[in-house]
Write an enzyme that holds these catalytic residues in place. Sequence first.
Site, PDB file in Angstrom:
ATOM      1  N   TYR A  98      43.132  34.962  40.106  1.00  0.00           N
ATOM      2  CA  TYR A  98      42.219  34.067  40.422  1.00  0.00           C
ATOM      3  C   TYR A  98      41.531  34.486  41.864  1.00  0.00           C
ATOM      4  O   TYR A  98      40.909  33.718  42.403  1.00  0.00           O
ATOM      5  CB  TYR A  98      42.628  32.605  40.462  1.00  0.00           C
ATOM      6  CG  TYR A  98      42.957  32.082  39.189  1.00  0.00           C
ATOM      7  CD1 TYR A  98      41.990  31.805  37.994  1.00  0.00           C
ATOM      8  CD2 TYR A  98      44.417  32.056  38.472  1.00  0.00           C
ATOM      9  CE1 TYR A  98      42.384  31.481  36.795  1.00  0.00           C
ATOM     10  CE2 TYR A  98      44.650  31.532  37.445  1.00  0.00           C
ATOM     11  CZ  TYR A  98      43.661  31.303  36.494  1.00  0.00           C
ATOM     12  OH  TYR A  98      44.066  30.834  35.293  1.00  0.00           O
ATOM     13  N   TYR A 487      39.694  25.259  33.640  1.00  0.00           N
ATOM     14  CA  TYR A 487      40.235  24.362  34.404  1.00  0.00           C
ATOM     15  C   TYR A 487      40.528  24.739  36.038  1.00  0.00           C
ATOM     16  O   TYR A 487      40.725  24.056  36.921  1.00  0.00           O
ATOM     17  CB  TYR A 487      41.977  23.981  34.043  1.00  0.00           C
ATOM     18  CG  TYR A 487      42.840  24.830  34.235  1.00  0.00           C
ATOM     19  CD1 TYR A 487      43.945  24.295  35.170  1.00  0.00           C
ATOM     20  CD2 TYR A 487      42.981  26.223  33.784  1.00  0.00           C
ATOM     21  CE1 TYR A 487      44.950  25.258  35.535  1.00  0.00           C
ATOM     22  CE2 TYR A 487      43.995  26.944  34.059  1.00  0.00           C
ATOM     23  CZ  TYR A 487      44.907  26.466  34.995  1.00  0.00           C
ATOM     24  OH  TYR A 487      46.189  27.300  35.286  1.00  0.00           O
ATOM     25  N   ARG A 488      40.543  26.144  36.114  1.00  0.00           N
ATOM     26  CA  ARG A 488      40.285  26.864  37.164  1.00  0.00           C
ATOM     27  C   ARG A 488      40.042  28.195  37.067  1.00  0.00           C
ATOM     28  O   ARG A 488      40.017  28.678  36.059  1.00  0.00           O
ATOM     29  CB  ARG A 488      41.622  27.030  38.022  1.00  0.00           C
ATOM     30  CG  ARG A 488      42.782  27.542  37.387  1.00  0.00           C
ATOM     31  CD  ARG A 488      44.034  27.590  38.461  1.00  0.00           C
ATOM     32  NE  ARG A 488      45.182  28.009  37.981  1.00  0.00           N
ATOM     33  CZ  ARG A 488      46.539  28.149  38.491  1.00  0.00           C
ATOM     34  NH1 ARG A 488      46.458  28.120  39.871  1.00  0.00           N
ATOM     35  NH2 ARG A 488      47.459  28.485  38.064  1.00  0.00           N
TER      36      ARG A 488
END
Length: 549
Positions: A98, A487-488
């Site tokens: 991420y 969700y992310r």
Amino acid sequence: MTLSSSSSNTTSDALAAFYDEAAQLLGDANVSRDHLTGNVKDQAGRDVYGDPFSAQDVNQPAGAVRPATVEEVQAIVKLANKHRVALWTVSRGKNLGYGGSGPVNGGVTVVLDLHRMNKIIEINEEYCYAIVEPGVSFFDLYEEIQRRELKLWPSVPAIGWGSVLGNTTDRGFGYTPNGEHSENQCGMEVVLPNGDLLRTGSGAMEDNKSWALYKGGFGPSFDGLFFQSNYGIVTKLGIQMTPAPEAYATIEIDVPREEDLVPLTATLSDLMRRSIILNSSSLANIFRIALTSRVPEVHARLAQYMKPGSFVPDDVLEEIRVEQKWGFWRSYFALYSSVEMLPGIIKTVQRAFSHIKGVNIVIREFAGEPGHYLSAPKDVGEEEIPHNGIPTIMPLGILNSRGGPGGAHTCFSPVIPPSGRELYDWYLTAKQRITDAKFDFFADFHVYPRYVVGIALVIYRLEEENGIYDLLDHLLHDGAQQGFFEYRTHVRYMDTVASKLKFNNSAHMRFATLLKDTLDPNGILSPGKSGVWNSEVVRATKALKAAAL
């Protein structure tokens, strides 16, 4: 043009002055004037800041500061306001896939690295909670529990070297019954953008005895403001854990057909809603089952295809599946109970899945003794999926599977209803996108009572990086068309995901901007986190876009 490309007012002189004053406060050893040193070391011993899975400098920070106390954090925040220097907060910087420790706005943002704040403030065995600082890793918490011989099973994610606090505030998850970390958080201490100090929930009262027990507090609740946000810096967090059970069983359920994802997911979520299964079940597809197996000949067959510009064909995976007598899908979960209850719960689970043709259920049971609570390391041992709370970094080994060492991964992680129908439809679309882009679909789905996080993990080599970003663009578009968002997400895509929140003329993001302007008028805390910017940045970007038309 993204918002980040027009957001910085930091000058080189201001940055130099900030570093000088920060060094006086923290010591030269705890100030990095570039991105090249000071981070928590990775497996290869590198301590560089930024995205470890990128060869580009888009999310490369200007440097880093490393406070060790709340008071130092407060002082750094005041310095950042004084010099108008943007800070990007990380707890340990291990949010792999991420963006790691890379900020949204590369080149001018300084990483506020909290890994030196590594105190475990409290562990309470009776009430099953801990209070930790940002630098406490899942390994740290687990090892302290073992050192004290406490009867607790902490929830840990797939890779345990990250921060308990950081994972929780980014809505990460683990594998015990308390695995929804954001739901099992209770109480925060937060440094606000002006340097003030806030305690949420019951912590608003000095010396309150229920800070890590009762989340609600009195009046408005503020904890949610500090998840995936840039409204403050969380410096302490309460996290609730699972008591060690008397009896325990791990269960793997294989189903043979691709379309069996529908009844498998539906049955899992139903059993969770009925509190038969207490922890999140993870779902793997045949590619993941094969890749994470311990069968050398299977790895050799996969290696023929796992290289840039290629993926493992479905017919090859089907041949492997039949030869090894594996399912197309495999569910992993565990049961936690008293000695008397476990046999009955196992029978209930077996009955629930018996309607799926060809289902195969493998049970590993630890029956225990009445009044004796199981020790995860002594009675069970380390597991592939850490349902018993023993952290591991073994999954990092898959990064070397696509043509040798030096691989990377990213994730697309939509939230989907748990009937199985919506998940299967999304999966077919995403799988086609991923294989069309010449990558393999690695399913890391997580089933909860009322939703599924359908993580599609993609392994790539750095020379394939541009292709990965093209793929993520398509996956984001497809997901939005189907009514889902992540969700992310990776720092590169925070603006993109935020742009999908369009209800009532983007009321959500307008409110987020209002809060940002009110709490952080100078825009110093993690600008662009989750697509949240100050209004002057939003206005400037709109003007630049209009001028380009």
